[in-house]
Write a protein that holds these residues in place. Structure first.
Motif, PDB file in Angstrom:
ATOM      1  N   GLY A  37       0.790  -1.222   0.000  1.00 15.14           N
ATOM      2  CA  GLY A  37       0.000   0.000   0.000  1.00 15.14           C
ATOM      3  C   GLY A  37       0.822   1.271   0.000  1.00 15.14           C
ATOM      4  N   ASN A  38       2.135   1.160  -0.137  1.00 17.40           N
ATOM      5  CA  ASN A  38       3.015   2.329  -0.221  1.00 17.40           C
ATOM      6  C   ASN A  38       3.941   2.164  -1.415  1.00 17.40           C
ATOM      7  OD1 ASN A  38       2.615   4.116   2.222  1.00 17.40           O
ATOM      8  ND2 ASN A  38       2.822   2.118   3.180  1.00 17.40           N
ATOM      9  N   LEU A  39       3.812   3.053  -2.376  1.00 18.70           N
ATOM     10  CA  LEU A  39       4.658   3.002  -3.564  1.00 18.70           C
ATOM     11  C   LEU A  39       5.485   4.271  -3.625  1.00 18.70           C
ATOM     12  CD1 LEU A  39       5.538   1.756  -6.254  1.00 18.70           C
ATOM     13  CD2 LEU A  39       3.559   2.860  -7.307  1.00 18.70           C
ATOM     14  N   ASP A  40       6.801   4.142  -3.495  1.00 20.22           N
ATOM     15  CA  ASP A  40       7.715   5.285  -3.551  1.00 20.22           C
ATOM     16  C   ASP A  40       8.296   5.377  -4.950  1.00 20.22           C
ATOM     17  OD1 ASP A  40       9.616   7.277  -3.242  1.00 20.22           O
ATOM     18  OD2 ASP A  40      10.416   6.449  -1.376  1.00 20.22           O
ATOM     19  N   LEU A  41       7.908   6.411  -5.676  1.00 17.00           N
ATOM     20  CA  LEU A  41       8.345   6.573  -7.069  1.00 17.00           C
ATOM     21  C   LEU A  41       9.750   7.136  -7.204  1.00 17.00           C
ATOM     22  CD1 LEU A  41       5.039   7.915  -8.649  1.00 17.00           C
ATOM     23  CD2 LEU A  41       5.918   5.568  -8.588  1.00 17.00           C
ATOM     24  N   HIS A  42      10.376   7.522  -6.106  1.00 16.97           N
ATOM     25  CA  HIS A  42      11.738   8.055  -6.175  1.00 16.97           C
ATOM     26  C   HIS A  42      12.727   7.049  -6.759  1.00 16.97           C
ATOM     27  CE1 HIS A  42      10.185  10.881  -3.053  1.00 16.97           C
ATOM     28  NE2 HIS A  42      10.909  11.720  -3.769  1.00 16.97           N
ATOM     29  N   LEU A  43      12.411   5.785  -6.656  1.00 19.64           N
ATOM     30  CA  LEU A  43      13.332   4.730  -7.082  1.00 19.64           C
ATOM     31  C   LEU A  43      13.243   4.423  -8.584  1.00 19.64           C
ATOM     32  CD1 LEU A  43      12.517   2.301  -4.146  1.00 19.64           C
ATOM     33  CD2 LEU A  43      14.343   4.007  -4.252  1.00 19.64           C
ATOM     34  N   ARG A  69      -0.891   4.653  -0.787  1.00 19.87           N
ATOM     35  CA  ARG A  69      -0.188   5.941  -0.805  1.00 19.87           C
ATOM     36  C   ARG A  69       0.894   5.878  -1.868  1.00 19.87           C
ATOM     37  NH1 ARG A  69       3.577   8.430   3.906  1.00 19.87           N
ATOM     38  NH2 ARG A  69       4.384   6.333   3.664  1.00 19.87           N
ATOM     39  N   ILE A  70       0.826   6.797  -2.803  1.00 20.02           N
ATOM     40  CA  ILE A  70       1.849   6.914  -3.843  1.00 20.02           C
ATOM     41  C   ILE A  70       2.711   8.122  -3.496  1.00 20.02           C
ATOM     42  CG2 ILE A  70       2.309   7.268  -6.288  1.00 20.02           C
ATOM     43  CD1 ILE A  70      -0.453   6.014  -6.843  1.00 20.02           C
ATOM     44  N   ILE A  71       3.989   7.878  -3.267  1.00 23.09           N
ATOM     45  CA  ILE A  71       4.929   8.937  -2.893  1.00 23.09           C
ATOM     46  C   ILE A  71       5.645   9.384  -4.155  1.00 23.09           C
ATOM     47  CG2 ILE A  71       6.918   9.530  -1.455  1.00 23.09           C
ATOM     48  CD1 ILE A  71       6.004   7.090   0.329  1.00 23.09           C
ATOM     49  N   HIS A  72       5.360  10.593  -4.593  1.00 23.28           N
ATOM     50  CA  HIS A  72       5.970  11.117  -5.814  1.00 23.28           C
ATOM     51  C   HIS A  72       6.939  12.250  -5.534  1.00 23.28           C
ATOM     52  CE1 HIS A  72       2.608  13.788  -5.085  1.00 23.28           C
ATOM     53  NE2 HIS A  72       1.768  12.797  -5.345  1.00 23.28           N
ATOM     54  N   GLY A  73       6.978  12.733  -4.314  1.00 22.28           N
ATOM     55  CA  GLY A  73       7.886  13.808  -3.950  1.00 22.28           C
ATOM     56  C   GLY A  73       7.297  15.167  -4.315  1.00 22.28           C
ATOM     57  N   LYS A  74       7.893  16.197  -3.751  1.00 21.18           N
ATOM     58  CA  LYS A  74       7.398  17.554  -3.987  1.00 21.18           C
ATOM     59  C   LYS A  74       8.046  18.147  -5.226  1.00 21.18           C
ATOM     60  CE  LYS A  74       6.033  18.171   0.772  1.00 21.18           C
ATOM     61  NZ  LYS A  74       6.228  18.859   2.015  1.00 21.18           N
ATOM     62  N   GLY A  75       9.338  18.229  -5.263  1.00 22.42           N
ATOM     63  CA  GLY A  75      10.077  18.685  -6.449  1.00 22.42           C
ATOM     64  C   GLY A  75       9.364  19.737  -7.278  1.00 22.42           C
ATOM     65  N   THR A  76       9.314  19.508  -8.575  1.00 23.89           N
ATOM     66  CA  THR A  76       8.670  20.459  -9.486  1.00 23.89           C
ATOM     67  C   THR A  76       7.178  20.178  -9.628  1.00 23.89           C
ATOM     68  OG1 THR A  76       9.044  19.087 -11.443  1.00 23.89           O
ATOM     69  CG2 THR A  76      10.789  20.649 -10.845  1.00 23.89           C
ATOM     70  N   GLY A 104       2.945  13.095   4.110  1.00 24.41           N
ATOM     71  CA  GLY A 104       3.765  13.516   2.986  1.00 24.41           C
ATOM     72  C   GLY A 104       3.274  14.764   2.276  1.00 24.41           C
ATOM     73  N   GLY A 105       2.140  15.306   2.701  1.00 22.64           N
ATOM     74  CA  GLY A 105       1.629  16.538   2.092  1.00 22.64           C
ATOM     75  C   GLY A 105       1.456  16.384   0.589  1.00 22.64           C
ATOM     76  N   TRP A 106       1.751  17.438  -0.139  1.00 22.16           N
ATOM     77  CA  TRP A 106       1.561  17.358  -1.590  1.00 22.16           C
ATOM     78  C   TRP A 106       2.668  16.557  -2.274  1.00 22.16           C
ATOM     79  CZ3 TRP A 106       4.950  20.148  -4.785  1.00 22.16           C
ATOM     80  CH2 TRP A 106       5.711  21.129  -4.167  1.00 22.16           C
ATOM     81  N   GLY A 107       3.531  15.907  -1.487  1.00 21.73           N
ATOM     82  CA  GLY A 107       4.540  15.005  -2.028  1.00 21.73           C
ATOM     83  C   GLY A 107       4.042  13.571  -2.132  1.00 21.73           C
ATOM     84  N   ALA A 108       2.763  13.365  -1.762  1.00 25.86           N
ATOM     85  CA  ALA A 108       2.180  12.023  -1.832  1.00 25.86           C
ATOM     86  C   ALA A 108       0.691  12.140  -2.157  1.00 25.86           C
ATOM     87  CB  ALA A 108       2.375  11.280  -0.509  1.00 25.86           C
ATOM     88  N   THR A 109       0.165  11.087  -2.729  1.00 27.84           N
ATOM     89  CA  THR A 109      -1.255  11.026  -3.087  1.00 27.84           C
ATOM     90  C   THR A 109      -1.851   9.750  -2.512  1.00 27.84           C
ATOM     91  OG1 THR A 109      -0.931  12.278  -5.135  1.00 27.84           O
ATOM     92  CG2 THR A 109      -2.894  10.890  -5.011  1.00 27.84           C
ATOM     93  N   TRP A 110      -2.990   9.881  -1.821  1.00 23.71           N
ATOM     94  CA  TRP A 110      -3.733   8.715  -1.346  1.00 23.71           C
ATOM     95  C   TRP A 110      -4.723   8.312  -2.419  1.00 23.71           C
ATOM     96  CZ3 TRP A 110      -2.771   5.391   2.274  1.00 23.71           C
ATOM     97  CH2 TRP A 110      -2.049   5.763   3.411  1.00 23.71           C
ATOM     98  N   VAL A 111      -4.798   7.017  -2.683  1.00 22.63           N
ATOM     99  CA  VAL A 111      -5.703   6.460  -3.684  1.00 22.63           C
ATOM    100  C   VAL A 111      -6.615   5.471  -2.992  1.00 22.63           C
ATOM    101  CG1 VAL A 111      -5.865   5.199  -5.870  1.00 22.63           C
ATOM    102  CG2 VAL A 111      -3.902   6.681  -5.444  1.00 22.63           C
ATOM    103  N   ARG A 112      -7.910   5.561  -3.281  1.00 18.34           N
ATOM    104  CA  ARG A 112      -8.879   4.572  -2.777  1.00 18.34           C
ATOM    105  C   ARG A 112      -9.306   3.729  -3.972  1.00 18.34           C
ATOM    106  NH1 ARG A 112     -10.584   1.604   1.469  1.00 18.34           N
ATOM    107  NH2 ARG A 112     -12.716   0.977   1.114  1.00 18.34           N
ATOM    108  N   LEU A 113      -9.116   2.410  -3.833  1.00 17.99           N
ATOM    109  CA  LEU A 113      -9.476   1.467  -4.916  1.00 17.99           C
ATOM    110  C   LEU A 113     -10.840   0.858  -4.642  1.00 17.99           C
ATOM    111  CD1 LEU A 113      -6.033  -0.342  -5.250  1.00 17.99           C
ATOM    112  CD2 LEU A 113      -6.944   1.480  -6.697  1.00 17.99           C
ATOM    113  N   LYS A 114     -11.531   0.521  -5.723  1.00 18.25           N
ATOM    114  CA  LYS A 114     -12.803  -0.176  -5.617  1.00 18.25           C
ATOM    115  C   LYS A 114     -12.522  -1.631  -5.235  1.00 18.25           C
ATOM    116  CE  LYS A 114     -14.830   2.644  -9.243  1.00 18.25           C
ATOM    117  NZ  LYS A 114     -15.262   2.685 -10.654  1.00 18.25           N
ATOM    118  N   PRO A 115     -13.326  -2.188  -4.342  1.00 15.76           N
ATOM    119  CA  PRO A 115     -13.105  -3.607  -4.019  1.00 15.76           C
ATOM    120  C   PRO A 115     -13.456  -4.484  -5.200  1.00 15.76           C
ATOM    121  CG  PRO A 115     -15.020  -2.710  -2.826  1.00 15.76           C
ATOM    122  CD  PRO A 115     -14.407  -1.585  -3.595  1.00 15.76           C
ATOM    123  N   LEU A 116     -12.873  -5.687  -5.222  1.00 20.56           N
ATOM    124  CA  LEU A 116     -13.174  -6.654  -6.289  1.00 20.56           C
ATOM    125  C   LEU A 116     -14.590  -7.176  -6.132  1.00 20.56           C
ATOM    126  CD1 LEU A 116      -9.885  -8.715  -6.536  1.00 20.56           C
ATOM    127  CD2 LEU A 116     -10.815  -7.124  -8.208  1.00 20.56           C
TER     128      LEU A 116
END
Length: 116
Positions: A37-43, A69-76, A104-116
């Motif tokens: 449930g945590n994806l860090d895109l920095h890698l 939670r998708i962590i994309h960082g603040k950056g640009t 993570g503030g605006w450096g991360a996005t929470w996503v809610r998925l539909k259940p199967l």
């Protein structure tokens, strides 16, 4: 006057060279990502983000992990815009929002998925 012994050669400067595919046991660049449930895109490379996010969300949904939670960082903000423009196109996404400051503030996005 005495003669000194020559010094041993210095190691090359800089980091170690990257491993070869054989040393990695397969494809170069293959990475195992925990589906927690945590994806860090920095890698990852920006060019891989759309496919990576799509596949990761699919894997989370399959495991019953519906809040991601998708962590994309603040950056640009380029990665955030890429992620947040992709999410509404995915039918499995129920909704999304920027994370709270504690998450993570605006450096991360929470996503809610539909259940199967």
């Amino acid at each position: 006057m005495s003669r000194r012994k020559p010094l041993p050669p210095l190691p090359p400067e800089g980091p170690e060279p990257p491993p070869t595919p054989d040393e990695l046991g397969g494809e170069l660049g293959a990475v195992e990502i925990p589906v927690d449930g945590n994806l860090d895109l920095h890698l990852f490379q920006p060019r891989d983000v759309k496919d990576l996010v799509t596949e990761y969300l699919w894997a989370c949904r399959q495991k019953g992990v519906l809040d991601v939670r998708i962590i994309h960082g603040k950056g640009t903000g380029a990665l955030r815009r890429t992620v947040q423009s992709l999410l509404p196109t995915l039918p499995e996404v129920e909704g999304f929002q920027s994370a709270s400051e504690a998450d993570g503030g605006w450096g991360a996005t929470w996503v809610r998925l539909k259940p199967l």
